[in-house]
Design a protein around this motif. Sequence first.
Motif, PDB file in Angstrom:
ATOM      1  N   SER A  71      17.308 -33.784  -5.424  1.00  0.00           N
ATOM      2  CA  SER A  71      17.882 -32.612  -4.766  1.00  0.00           C
ATOM      3  C   SER A  71      18.071 -33.451  -3.288  1.00  0.00           C
ATOM      4  O   SER A  71      19.161 -33.174  -2.447  1.00  0.00           O
ATOM      5  N   ALA A  72      17.324 -34.115  -2.694  1.00  0.00           N
ATOM      6  CA  ALA A  72      17.326 -34.669  -1.255  1.00  0.00           C
ATOM      7  C   ALA A  72      18.685 -35.925  -1.360  1.00  0.00           C
ATOM      8  O   ALA A  72      19.359 -35.869  -0.337  1.00  0.00           O
ATOM      9  N   ASP A  73      18.870 -36.702  -2.400  1.00  0.00           N
ATOM     10  CA  ASP A  73      19.961 -37.393  -2.415  1.00  0.00           C
ATOM     11  C   ASP A  73      21.246 -36.599  -2.548  1.00  0.00           C
ATOM     12  O   ASP A  73      22.353 -36.985  -1.981  1.00  0.00           O
ATOM     13  N   ILE A  74      21.351 -35.569  -3.460  1.00  0.00           N
ATOM     14  CA  ILE A  74      22.588 -34.508  -3.317  1.00  0.00           C
ATOM     15  C   ILE A  74      22.915 -33.979  -1.878  1.00  0.00           C
ATOM     16  O   ILE A  74      24.014 -34.120  -1.646  1.00  0.00           O
ATOM     17  N   TYR A  75      21.868 -33.575  -1.357  1.00  0.00           N
ATOM     18  CA  TYR A  75      22.062 -32.861  -0.031  1.00  0.00           C
ATOM     19  C   TYR A  75      22.663 -33.989   0.759  1.00  0.00           C
ATOM     20  O   TYR A  75      23.508 -33.700   1.625  1.00  0.00           O
ATOM     21  N   GLY A  76      21.856 -35.194   0.765  1.00  0.00           N
ATOM     22  CA  GLY A  76      22.489 -36.110   1.523  1.00  0.00           C
ATOM     23  C   GLY A  76      24.016 -36.587   1.567  1.00  0.00           C
ATOM     24  O   GLY A  76      24.610 -37.282   2.317  1.00  0.00           O
ATOM     25  N   ASN A  77      24.316 -36.720   0.272  1.00  0.00           N
ATOM     26  CA  ASN A  77      25.712 -37.231  -0.022  1.00  0.00           C
ATOM     27  C   ASN A  77      26.738 -36.242   0.076  1.00  0.00           C
ATOM     28  O   ASN A  77      27.638 -36.545   0.269  1.00  0.00           O
ATOM     29  N   LEU A  78      26.406 -34.829   0.189  1.00  0.00           N
ATOM     30  CA  LEU A  78      27.589 -33.671   0.242  1.00  0.00           C
ATOM     31  C   LEU A  78      27.661 -33.678   1.885  1.00  0.00           C
ATOM     32  O   LEU A  78      27.035 -33.637   2.617  1.00  0.00           O
ATOM     33  N   GLU A  79      29.046 -34.139   2.333  1.00  0.00           N
ATOM     34  CA  GLU A  79      29.352 -34.332   3.473  1.00  0.00           C
ATOM     35  C   GLU A  79      30.345 -33.148   4.046  1.00  0.00           C
ATOM     36  O   GLU A  79      31.185 -32.451   3.284  1.00  0.00           O
TER      37      GLU A  79
END
Length: 116
Positions: A71-79
């Motif tokens: 979830s942290a990776d998905i959150y970080g990648n959505l711009e």
Amino acid sequence: MKKIIFGIITCLIIISCTGCIGYMNEQTKECVVKDKWIKRPSGSNDELYLINCGGITYKVSDLLFKGKFNSADIYGNLEIGKKYKITTTGYRWGYFSEYQNINDYELLEEEVRENE
């Protein structure tokens, strides 16, 4: 005493069913990320990742039964300002502060004009 036990069992069944429902209702939709933020409920060390796409707020959280722990990776990648095709599960229940969960995404457009 029987009424209390019956009430407790009923509540446990309802809670477990609503938790399972969060893993169902898979939907795919397109959205432009308008805003994103991290919410930390008071008295908790947990973080809730929230994404706003055109007036609809979604969460990004891990799902044990789906084997999703990024979830942290998905959150970080959505711009912000970019258009994505997102796959969500769950339902929006305002009374319980529950949001649909973003489980997967695909970038569709690098930059979206403001008036879209």
